[in-house]
Design a protein around this motif. Sequence first.
Motif, PDB file in Angstrom:
ATOM      1  N   ALA B  16       0.826  -1.215   0.000  1.00 24.35           N
ATOM      2  CA  ALA B  16       0.000   0.000   0.000  1.00 24.35           C
ATOM      3  C   ALA B  16       0.857   1.261   0.000  1.00 24.35           C
ATOM      4  O   ALA B  16       0.444   2.295  -0.516  1.00 24.35           O
ATOM      5  N   LEU B  19       2.382   1.652  -3.812  1.00 24.23           N
ATOM      6  CA  LEU B  19       1.474   2.017  -4.895  1.00 24.23           C
ATOM      7  C   LEU B  19       1.513   3.506  -5.267  1.00 24.23           C
ATOM      8  O   LEU B  19       1.593   3.835  -6.456  1.00 24.23           O
ATOM      9  N   PRO B  20       1.452   4.411  -4.290  1.00 27.29           N
ATOM     10  CA  PRO B  20       1.507   5.823  -4.665  1.00 27.29           C
ATOM     11  C   PRO B  20       2.791   6.194  -5.405  1.00 27.29           C
ATOM     12  O   PRO B  20       2.762   7.035  -6.292  1.00 27.29           O
ATOM     13  N   GLY B  77      -7.500   3.818 -10.496  1.00 29.80           N
ATOM     14  CA  GLY B  77      -8.615   3.011 -10.029  1.00 29.80           C
ATOM     15  C   GLY B  77      -8.323   2.370  -8.687  1.00 29.80           C
ATOM     16  O   GLY B  77      -9.138   2.403  -7.764  1.00 29.80           O
ATOM     17  N   LEU B  78      -7.145   1.795  -8.554  1.00 27.74           N
ATOM     18  CA  LEU B  78      -6.752   1.160  -7.298  1.00 27.74           C
ATOM     19  C   LEU B  78      -6.730   2.166  -6.158  1.00 27.74           C
ATOM     20  O   LEU B  78      -7.219   1.907  -5.062  1.00 27.74           O
ATOM     21  N   LEU B  79      -6.148   3.333  -6.441  1.00 26.01           N
ATOM     22  CA  LEU B  79      -5.945   4.328  -5.390  1.00 26.01           C
ATOM     23  C   LEU B  79      -7.192   5.162  -5.114  1.00 26.01           C
ATOM     24  O   LEU B  79      -7.204   5.987  -4.207  1.00 26.01           O
ATOM     25  N   GLY B  80      -8.220   4.953  -5.899  1.00 26.47           N
ATOM     26  CA  GLY B  80      -9.444   5.710  -5.674  1.00 26.47           C
ATOM     27  C   GLY B  80      -9.335   7.156  -6.093  1.00 26.47           C
ATOM     28  O   GLY B  80     -10.016   8.029  -5.549  1.00 26.47           O
ATOM     29  N   ILE B  81      -8.487   7.425  -7.070  1.00 21.97           N
ATOM     30  CA  ILE B  81      -8.247   8.804  -7.469  1.00 21.97           C
ATOM     31  C   ILE B  81      -9.315   9.307  -8.440  1.00 21.97           C
ATOM     32  O   ILE B  81      -9.552  10.498  -8.553  1.00 21.97           O
ATOM     33  N   LYS B  83     -12.455   9.192  -8.216  1.00 23.60           N
ATOM     34  CA  LYS B  83     -13.558   9.873  -7.538  1.00 23.60           C
ATOM     35  C   LYS B  83     -13.091  11.209  -6.952  1.00 23.60           C
ATOM     36  O   LYS B  83     -11.908  11.397  -6.692  1.00 23.60           O
ATOM     37  N   HIS B  85     -12.683  13.624  -3.794  1.00 23.25           N
ATOM     38  CA  HIS B  85     -12.588  13.480  -2.344  1.00 23.25           C
ATOM     39  C   HIS B  85     -12.733  14.852  -1.705  1.00 23.25           C
ATOM     40  O   HIS B  85     -11.958  15.755  -2.008  1.00 23.25           O
ATOM     41  N   ASP B 108      -5.482  15.518  -8.455  1.00 28.27           N
ATOM     42  CA  ASP B 108      -5.905  14.140  -8.283  1.00 28.27           C
ATOM     43  C   ASP B 108      -7.308  14.020  -7.689  1.00 28.27           C
ATOM     44  O   ASP B 108      -7.720  12.944  -7.268  1.00 28.27           O
ATOM     45  N   PHE B 110      -8.600  15.752  -4.993  1.00 29.77           N
ATOM     46  CA  PHE B 110      -8.747  16.013  -3.560  1.00 29.77           C
ATOM     47  C   PHE B 110      -8.994  17.503  -3.330  1.00 29.77           C
ATOM     48  O   PHE B 110      -8.156  18.329  -3.698  1.00 29.77           O
ATOM     49  N   ASP B 148     -15.230  13.354   3.008  1.00 28.82           N
ATOM     50  CA  ASP B 148     -14.613  12.036   2.880  1.00 28.82           C
ATOM     51  C   ASP B 148     -13.425  11.867   3.809  1.00 28.82           C
ATOM     52  O   ASP B 148     -13.230  10.826   4.417  1.00 28.82           O
ATOM     53  N   LYS B 172     -14.893   8.902   5.983  1.00 31.52           N
ATOM     54  CA  LYS B 172     -14.288   7.619   5.622  1.00 31.52           C
ATOM     55  C   LYS B 172     -12.849   7.469   6.078  1.00 31.52           C
ATOM     56  O   LYS B 172     -12.377   6.361   6.333  1.00 31.52           O
TER      57      LYS B 172
END
Lengths: 216, 216
Positions: B16, B19-20, B77-81, B83, B85, B108, B110, B148, B172
């Motif tokens: 984890a 990944l970034p 997609g993996l990192l939820g970017i 959407k 935030h 990104d 946010f 979020d 979240k």
Amino acid sequence: MGNKALDKRILSDALARRLPAYYRHVCIMLAEGKQTITSGELEKRIGNTSAQVRQDFFTCGGVENYHPDTLKEWLSGLLGIKKEHHMIVIGAGNLGRAIISFKDFNSDGFFIDAVFDNNLMFDGMQICGIPILNVTSLEDYLAANKVDIVVITTPANVAEEILEKSIKGGVKGVWNFAPVDLRSNDKIEVQNVHLSDSLLTLSFRINEKEFWKNQI
Amino acid sequence: MGNKALDKRILSDALARRLPAYYRHVCIMLAEGKQTITSGELEKRIGNTSAQVRQDFFTCGGVENYHPDTLKEWLSGLLGIKKEHHMIVIGAGNLGRAIISFKDFNSDGFFIDAVFDNNLMFDGMQICGIPILNVTSLEDYLAANKVDIVVITTPANVAEEILEKSIKGGVKGVWNFAPVDLRSNDKIEVQNVHLSDSLLTLSFRINEKEFWKNQI
DNA sequence: ACCAAAATGTGAAAAATGTATCATTTTCGC
DNA sequence: GCGAAAATGATACATTTTTCACATTTTGGT
């Protein structure tokens, strides 16, 4: 003896990251006036198991006893807190200023002596009583003053250059906040912070959790 | 299939955290106009082996191909970017202001919508166009707005309380800069940053190196 | 289009890390 | 000061993480 610390020479990153937390909680307990600390108590506060606490202490050579003062003293020795550390900050932006205004370090012997920036506008100004110097004078400064740690809060494109100059100037460590992956070597230790990465890791965990909720 | 991602449900912290960095370097390469990315190239830039890059991608379910756009899309997609935030910052001190003035996140997805502080002096003021609200209105704000991620840049003693309110408010994730170890649970994800700890880890590495120099 | 060179996906081995156990030591109440 | 209860130090064991190896696929030059 069979102690790993003596033949491994370099302790694992995982352990190196836990040590400051031990120190922090021991200091808190000391301030609370606790007379004794147990590995079980550290377990509750930090979250890892008491077995791991004991294992970590063992790996680091072992501590005489679990009295708060002894523990603090021992951890201080491991972490190099007993010595004075002289630091300079490169970059007088928001993050640089935030780090300078942190008072937390000082009590542990970390002192910020100067700030460097390439913006001439800052010349002659001060932040929290610390002078802002022009970054062109960095090499001269390093030659004339003892600097243990350089804090990089510049944009990414100049970070590598600052690292080079730090090495030439005999600096021991770099605390890097620029979004580049600087590497440690035998001349210098590097600690990359990457705030954005940390936010993305959080985002990843949130995303992952929601993904599995939807799967069930 | 035999893919770990499907039965493990929670990927390791080590992964984890990597990944970034993958995402960051893929974005850089994309900006550089690279047509292809290989695991070997990521190895050179990031420092871990190409085998690990491939293993990581495999663990995450695998990527269709190594074109920069595909990779960026997949990691996003993996990192939820993908959407949006929505974030709020608690604490309008130096660190809070530094985070607000960071422009890196926005690209990104946010967004920081508000800042909260207990200092009445700030009431009605703005930082970088973001309104500063009184922290007493936090609960109402959370009830009325979608938040979020909550960023905690307060002193240690109120961090736990902010966490509780965040949970009640349906937040979240918490990005915590206060020097306390807040814990994730099934309601909320927590990412603790601990800047001081990171400095101490650096100090430890410097100290460790000098210790071994003297031993030889 | 073909062949050589390079890169990937995947399972398995190796290394590193964390947990459990338990004999020994320390603490604490009586 | 004695004995029960609790905590530690050290080893053995289990799990996780990383590296290795290699068959399969892809790329790139002729």
